[in-house]
Design a protein around this motif. Structure first.
Motif, PDB file in Angstrom:
ATOM      1  N   VAL A   1       0.851  -1.185   0.000  1.00 43.51           N
ATOM      2  CA  VAL A   1       0.000   0.000   0.000  1.00 43.51           C
ATOM      3  C   VAL A   1       0.891   1.241   0.000  1.00 43.51           C
ATOM      4  N   GLN A   2       0.583   2.185  -0.874  1.00 45.38           N
ATOM      5  CA  GLN A   2       1.392   3.394  -0.965  1.00 45.38           C
ATOM      6  C   GLN A   2       1.260   4.227   0.306  1.00 45.38           C
ATOM      7  N   PRO A   3       2.395   4.654   0.879  1.00 45.88           N
ATOM      8  CA  PRO A   3       2.335   5.408   2.133  1.00 45.88           C
ATOM      9  C   PRO A   3       1.806   6.823   1.913  1.00 45.88           C
ATOM     10  N   LEU A   4       1.481   7.469   3.024  1.00 48.00           N
ATOM     11  CA  LEU A   4       0.975   8.836   2.991  1.00 48.00           C
ATOM     12  C   LEU A   4       2.012   9.781   3.608  1.00 48.00           C
ATOM     13  N   PHE A   5       2.146  10.951   2.984  1.00 48.26           N
ATOM     14  CA  PHE A   5       3.051  11.997   3.483  1.00 48.26           C
ATOM     15  C   PHE A   5       2.183  13.130   4.000  1.00 48.26           C
ATOM     16  N   VAL A   6       2.285  13.404   5.292  1.00 52.59           N
ATOM     17  CA  VAL A   6       1.511  14.476   5.926  1.00 52.59           C
ATOM     18  C   VAL A   6       2.465  15.643   6.178  1.00 52.59           C
ATOM     19  N   ALA A   7       2.349  16.709   5.331  1.00 50.21           N
ATOM     20  CA  ALA A   7       3.240  17.875   5.434  1.00 50.21           C
ATOM     21  C   ALA A   7       2.644  18.880   6.408  1.00 50.21           C
ATOM     22  N   ALA A   8       3.439  19.261   7.406  1.00 49.00           N
ATOM     23  CA  ALA A   8       2.965  20.217   8.391  1.00 49.00           C
ATOM     24  C   ALA A   8       2.766  21.583   7.745  1.00 49.00           C
ATOM     25  N   ASN A   9       1.695  22.286   8.125  1.00 45.98           N
ATOM     26  CA  ASN A   9       1.391  23.619   7.597  1.00 45.98           C
ATOM     27  C   ASN A   9       2.060  24.662   8.486  1.00 45.98           C
ATOM     28  N   PRO A  10       2.880  25.601   7.870  1.00 47.32           N
ATOM     29  CA  PRO A  10       3.505  26.644   8.699  1.00 47.32           C
ATOM     30  C   PRO A  10       2.483  27.468   9.469  1.00 47.32           C
ATOM     31  N   ASP A  11       1.298  27.629   8.859  1.00 48.84           N
ATOM     32  CA  ASP A  11       0.219  28.331   9.553  1.00 48.84           C
ATOM     33  C   ASP A  11      -0.477  27.321  10.463  1.00 48.84           C
ATOM     34  N   LEU A  12      -0.229  27.440  11.750  1.00 43.44           N
ATOM     35  CA  LEU A  12      -0.739  26.446  12.686  1.00 43.44           C
ATOM     36  C   LEU A  12      -2.255  26.413  12.757  1.00 43.44           C
ATOM     37  N   THR A  13      -2.908  27.462  12.236  1.00 45.30           N
ATOM     38  CA  THR A  13      -4.366  27.474  12.241  1.00 45.30           C
ATOM     39  C   THR A  13      -4.940  26.673  11.086  1.00 45.30           C
ATOM     40  N   GLN A  14      -4.111  26.263  10.154  1.00 48.66           N
ATOM     41  CA  GLN A  14      -4.551  25.523   8.987  1.00 48.66           C
ATOM     42  C   GLN A  14      -4.186  24.048   9.135  1.00 48.66           C
ATOM     43  N   PRO A  15      -5.025  23.164   8.556  1.00 46.07           N
ATOM     44  CA  PRO A  15      -4.715  21.721   8.653  1.00 46.07           C
ATOM     45  C   PRO A  15      -3.523  21.372   7.772  1.00 46.07           C
ATOM     46  N   PRO A  16      -2.863  20.262   8.084  1.00 44.84           N
ATOM     47  CA  PRO A  16      -1.739  19.829   7.241  1.00 44.84           C
ATOM     48  C   PRO A  16      -2.249  19.313   5.903  1.00 44.84           C
ATOM     49  N   SER A  17      -1.345  19.218   4.951  1.00 45.76           N
ATOM     50  CA  SER A  17      -1.700  18.639   3.647  1.00 45.76           C
ATOM     51  C   SER A  17      -1.292  17.175   3.636  1.00 45.76           C
ATOM     52  N   VAL A  18      -2.172  16.331   3.040  1.00 48.71           N
ATOM     53  CA  VAL A  18      -1.930  14.880   2.988  1.00 48.71           C
ATOM     54  C   VAL A  18      -1.861  14.453   1.530  1.00 48.71           C
ATOM     55  N   ARG A  19      -0.778  13.782   1.165  1.00 47.78           N
ATOM     56  CA  ARG A  19      -0.657  13.290  -0.206  1.00 47.78           C
ATOM     57  C   ARG A  19      -0.089  11.868  -0.188  1.00 47.78           C
ATOM     58  N   THR A  20      -0.354  11.162  -1.291  1.00 47.04           N
ATOM     59  CA  THR A  20       0.117   9.781  -1.417  1.00 47.04           C
ATOM     60  C   THR A  20       1.487   9.766  -2.066  1.00 47.04           C
ATOM     61  N   ILE A  21       2.376   8.954  -1.527  1.00 41.95           N
ATOM     62  CA  ILE A  21       3.714   8.774  -2.121  1.00 41.95           C
ATOM     63  C   ILE A  21       3.573   7.710  -3.213  1.00 41.95           C
ATOM     64  N   LEU A  22       3.708   8.135  -4.449  1.00 42.23           N
ATOM     65  CA  LEU A  22       3.413   7.270  -5.595  1.00 42.23           C
ATOM     66  C   LEU A  22       4.591   6.363  -5.921  1.00 42.23           C
ATOM     67  N   ALA A  23       4.833   5.406  -5.033  1.00 49.20           N
ATOM     68  CA  ALA A  23       5.880   4.410  -5.263  1.00 49.20           C
ATOM     69  C   ALA A  23       5.222   3.073  -5.569  1.00 49.20           C
ATOM     70  N   GLU A  24       5.721   2.379  -6.622  1.00 42.45           N
ATOM     71  CA  GLU A  24       5.107   1.116  -7.051  1.00 42.45           C
ATOM     72  C   GLU A  24       6.187   0.083  -7.336  1.00 42.45           C
ATOM     73  N   GLY A  25       5.762  -1.205  -7.477  1.00 43.86           N
ATOM     74  CA  GLY A  25       6.680  -2.276  -7.823  1.00 43.86           C
ATOM     75  C   GLY A  25       6.017  -3.632  -7.680  1.00 43.86           C
ATOM     76  N   PHE A  26       6.700  -4.703  -8.186  1.00 47.32           N
ATOM     77  CA  PHE A  26       6.165  -6.057  -8.116  1.00 47.32           C
ATOM     78  C   PHE A  26       6.324  -6.643  -6.710  1.00 47.32           C
ATOM     79  N   PRO A  27       5.336  -7.433  -6.242  1.00 47.66           N
ATOM     80  CA  PRO A  27       5.509  -8.131  -4.960  1.00 47.66           C
ATOM     81  C   PRO A  27       6.725  -9.048  -4.999  1.00 47.66           C
TER      82      PRO A  27
END
Length: 624
Positions: free
Chosen positions: A509-535
């Motif tokens: 399962v592709q991991p998630l990267f949660v980037a902290a927002n410099p503005d503490l009043t705003q929520p962090p941004s969440v994005r998927t790390i698009l790494a793939e490969g064969f089992p």
């Protein structure tokens, strides 16, 4: 002058005869009804009021009951009303032994009542054999007389005949010579002719009632014993229930031991008390072993006369052994014993044979259940040990690094699971992280996970990059290839010096990267790390892409198995990626541990008691 009169004829005028009341073609009717011989002008047939009352009472007594004991009492009372007797007996023929046995008596001693009279012996036996009544005025002159009572002087015996078959004898005895008369004989013959039919009907009714009752009891027994799965409780209950159908003094159930090739006593009772019997019986030994060897019931009316009997209890006189056959194999023998000779009969044998098949099935089921229960207990112990081993294979605590904190949690769907995670020491300031998910569930997956974990540890000293580590691990699994077995894995290496994370993915399962927002009043941004490969473990010579992520303080990297997003609630909805992202966006100043706990709690609340169908693993890195 008067007119001349017509001369009268010498013959009278013919008178026309009226036609007969009934016309016949030819007159075949008698001129007058003839009920008796023409010479018997006065047959002097008289029916005394006493005889009329007697016949009426006899018919009433015989037609208003089907209970054999009640019938015999009524007949005895009716006969006494016209024949003043002191000794009276009704004897019935035992079909199996072909002898006469008293079913009702007045005036006889208990010793005489227990006598078995062979056909042809005594006055009663002679009457049954000859199928005619016998009037003996002086029994001392009768060559077949059985001198059971020295005071008896005369005897009257009348056979009970139904459909040309003798079923018993009415027998009267007197202490007076020539006490019984021909009138008594004729009267008793009349009683016997009516009573024989009533006795046969009563016996048939009793037999049918007993069969219906027996079938009902057998049905109750079958239903009850099939619900008992503990072998010891089952055997004891069989003995208790069987007492409702067949009386016994000694009862034993023996079961076949494949290891010793002997029948062993598994339950025995004697006069209602449970006893322990240690003796084993070989196939073909005694009545029990012979019954098992022949695979058929054995009925011994008198064990002292049966050469196959092996004495185990000197009190035993009659025995009934029934083999217990399940799927063509004899699994045991059910044995009944009694202290009376000729106690068990063919009805008992048929009843017990009918029940034996159900008993055999119940015993086999109970033994199977016991075996399964023991196997389950053994497997529970093995699984518990396997779980302990699996937990030992996983790291007990995360590595201590200066600029990152790591937290992890593993929740198995069953006792043991196929998820695996590990930390590998890559030298000062560097640590590798592996998160994997083995195909399948439970023990096979856990064993394969242990194999993967071992290979990882063996490759760790080489300090390979994530992509190189996955390629090397794939090659190792190819050398130990198992059909339909593979593992998906994320490999990451953290560098504490420059706060970077190298990542390679082998079908996980592709991991998630949660980037902290410099503005503490705003929520962090969440994005998927698009790494793939064969089992890993499916294809040889596989190559994997590698990504390098730069981080800042407060950033989170979330590694998780598919058990998190694929979790299903009671309505069939999946937890999904969006719920996970919303949860991560809603956190304020989270730690690595609080994030792990929040994710697992959200998944558990979502499932709301629904059983987990997949392992759940979460690993969180938080940059400090």
């Amino acid at each position: 002058m008067p007119p001349p009169t017509k001369p009268q004829s010498a013959e009278p005028a013919s008178v026309e005869t009226p036609p007969p009341e009934h016309q016949f073609e030819g007159d075949y009717r008698p001129t007058a009804p003839v009920l008796f011989h023409p010479h018997a002008t006065d047959p002097k047939i008289r029916v005394e009021p006493l005889q009329v009352d007697f016949l009426h009472n006899l018919a009433d007594a015989l037609n208003t009951t089907l209970d054999l004991n009640t019938l015999m009492h009524r007949v005895a009372d009716l006969v006494r009303a016209v024949i003043d007797y002191r000794i009276f007996a009704i004897l019935l023929i035992n079909e199996r032994a072909q002898d006469l046995r008293m079913r009702f008596q007045i005036g006889h001693t208990s010793e005489v009542e227990r006598m078995r009279i062979k056909l042809g012996r005594g006055v009663a036996g002679q009457a049954a054999l000859l199928r005619k009544s016998l009037l003996v005025e002086d029994v001392t002159l009768h060559e077949n007389y059985i001198d059971a009572n020295p005071n008896v002087r005369s005897e009257l015996a009348v056979p009970l005949v139904v459909k040309n078959k003798v079923i018993g004898v009415l027998d009267l005895q007197s202490e007076t010579l020539a006490y019984f008369t021909l009138e008594h004989q004729r009267l008793l013959e009349l009683v016997a002719s009516r009573m024989a039919i009533a006795v046969e009907n009563a016996r048939l009714y009793t037999r049918v009632s007993r069969q219906a009752q027996t079938l009902g009891v057998l049905n109750d027994i079958s239903r009850e014993i099939t619900s008992i799965l503990n072998p010891d409780d089952l055997l004891e209950r069989i003995g208790q229930l069987l007492k409702r159908v067949i009386d016994f003094h000694m009862f034993t159930i023996l079961l076949w031991n494949d290891r010793t090739q002997l029948f062993e006593h598994r339950f025995s009772s004697r006069f209602g008390e449970r006893v322990t019997r240690e003796r084993t019986i070989a196939l073909g030994e005694g009545l029990i072993g012979t019954s098992a060897q022949l695979r058929e019931p054995i009925l011994a009316p008198d064990v002292r006369k049966d050469p196959r009997y092996v004495e185990a209890n000197p009190e035993v006189r009659s025995e009934l052994a029934i083999p217990l056959v399940y799927k063509g194999e004899v699994i045991g023998v059910l044995d009944l014993e009694h202290t009376r000779v000729n106690y068990y009969n063919e009805d008992h044998q048929r009843t017990l044979s009918t029940l034996a098949s159900q008993v055999a099935i119940s015993i086999a089921n109970a033994k199977l259940y016991q075996r399964i229960h023991e196997e389950e207990q053994r497997m529970e112990r093995d699984l518990d040990m396997a779980r302990q081993v699996q937990l030992r294979l996983m790291p007990s605590h995360p590595p201590k690094l200066e600029r990152v904190e790591i937290a992890a949690e593993f929740v198995a769907a069953r006792s043991i699971g196929g998820d695996v995670y590990d930390y590998l020491d890559y030298g000062p300031g560097r640590s590798a992280l592996a998160v994997g998910d083995v195909s399948g569930k439970a023990a096979p997956a856990a064993l394969y996970a242990a194999l993967v974990s071992g290979i990882l540890r063996s490759l760790a000293p080489q300090h390979l990059s994530p992509a190189a580590m996955l390629a090397a691990l794939n090659d190792q699994l190819q050398e130990r290839k198992l059909d339909s077995q593979y593992v998906t894995m994320l490999m990451a290496v953290w560098d504490d010096g420059n706060q970077t994370l190298q990542i390679a993915n082998a079908g996980s399962v592709q991991p998630l990267f949660v980037a902290a927002n410099p503005d503490l009043t705003q929520p962090p941004s969440v994005r998927t790390i698009l790494a793939e490969g064969f089992p890993l473990g499916l294809f040889p010579n596989a190559e994997y892409e590698e990504f390098t992520l730069s981080t800042r303080p407060g950033d989170l990297i979330i590694f998780f198995s598919d058990g998190i997003v694929d979790a299903i609630n009671a309505t069939g909805d999946m937890f999904g990626d969006e719920r996970l992202k919303s949860l991560l966006e809603s956190q304020h100043h989270p730690t690595a541990r609080s994030t792990v706990d929040a994710i697992l709690k959200a998944v558990s609340d979502f499932q709301s008691g629904t059983a987990h169908f997949d392992d759940e693993t979460v690993v969180v890195l938080r940059v400090l």
